[in-house]
Write an enzyme that holds these catalytic residues in place. Structure first.
Site, PDB file in Angstrom:
ATOM      1  N   HIS A 197       5.404   6.099  -0.856  1.00 33.13           N
ATOM      2  CA  HIS A 197       6.348   4.969  -1.053  1.00 33.13           C
ATOM      3  C   HIS A 197       5.472   3.757  -1.056  1.00 33.13           C
ATOM      4  CE1 HIS A 197       7.301   5.186   3.083  1.00 33.13           C
ATOM      5  NE2 HIS A 197       7.275   3.834   3.126  1.00 33.13           N
ATOM      6  N   HIS A 241       0.765  -1.123   0.155  1.00 35.38           N
ATOM      7  CA  HIS A 241       0.097  -0.071   0.167  1.00 35.38           C
ATOM      8  C   HIS A 241       1.049   1.243  -0.050  1.00 35.38           C
ATOM      9  CE1 HIS A 241       0.873  -0.620   4.056  1.00 35.38           C
ATOM     10  NE2 HIS A 241       0.932   0.803   4.441  1.00 35.38           N
TER      11      HIS A 241
END
Length: 255
Positions: free
Chosen positions: A198, A110
């Site tokens: 990220h 995620h």
């Protein structure tokens, strides 16, 4: 009325004249009576005692909680769910197998849009509704995967490798700012000041940044080569936002 009989003994008004004579005998009888145990239904009115949850890192691969578990508090995270392709998953595994540290591949990927937060139980309904309304005001957008970076949590108990993500039109940044405003209504901390969006794909125990920083250039080179050959994996089409509260997940569609 039977319950009242267990709590008090009443004297008859018509026996007032005999009260003085019988008082001594009555006192003896009362003193001999065995105290009745209160029913569980009454004892429960005093409150409920909960068993305290003790964290044991060995139950989850040595990981340590960022905050103490307390009843009524729910760990919460707002994020963008990411499903990797088989090819990119293979690349991630090949990277993990050649690292100078021991760790694990992260199976559920995620992009975080908030810190891990502590949400009170009575806030959940209104928070979920607020997040739903917020997401309705944003259009779907594209995120591009670029290079590999190393991250460490605030407690320095875990280190991560992640693929850095960028969004050219600024939607991701505006979305994060809107979420921060919603969090402020509940006096919850905003996302990190220097945001580095990220997708973490590897983690290990302890602060291993020094070991991993040295090989980041080669990892980024490897990733860029892979993405050049698999262009479809270089972009993420964000259509919805997720929020996990405890073990329950919510999804909110964007326009």
């Amino acid at each position: 009325m039977a319950g009242l009989h267990l709590i008090k003994t009443y004297f008859s008004d018509s026996d007032e004249d005999e009260y003085d004579e019988k008082k001594e005998d009555d006192d003896k009888i009362v003193n001999k009576q065995t105290r009745l145990t209160l029913p569980e239904s009454i004892l429960s009115l005093k409150g409920v005692t909960y068993e305290e949850v003790t964290d044991n890192p060995s139950d989850h691969d040595g990981r340590i909680r960022s905050f103490k578990h307390e009843r009524g508090n729910w760990a919460t995270l707002v994020y963008i769910d990411y499903t990797t392709s088989d090819c990119l998953c293979t690349w991630m595994k090949s990277v993990a197998n050649n690292l100078p540290v021991q760790g694990e591949i992260i199976s559920s990927l995620h992009i975080s849009l908030s810190r891990t937060l502590v949400l009170k139980f009575h806030w959940i309904e209104s928070f979920v509704e607020g997040l739903k309304l917020l997401c309705r005001g944003f259009h779907q957008f594209i995120v591009q995967l670029t290079d590999v970076k190393v991250y460490c949590n605030e407690e320095r108990t875990r280190t991560f490798l992640g693929i850095y993500c960028q969004n050219e039109d600024g939607t991701l940044k505006r979305l994060t700012e809107a979420i921060d405003c919603l969090l402020a209504e509940y006096q919850l901390p905003p996302f990190y000041k220097d945001i580095s969006y990220h997708i973490s794909f590897f983690w290990c125990l302890g602060d291993k940044q020094m070991y991993l920083q040295k090989i980041l250039p080669s990892l980024t080179c490897s990733l860029n080569k892979f993405l050049a050959e698999n262009v479809e994996d270089a972009y993420v089409h964000v259509k919805e936002i997720q929020c996990k509260i405890g073990n329950k997940c919510y999804s909110f569609e964007l326009k």
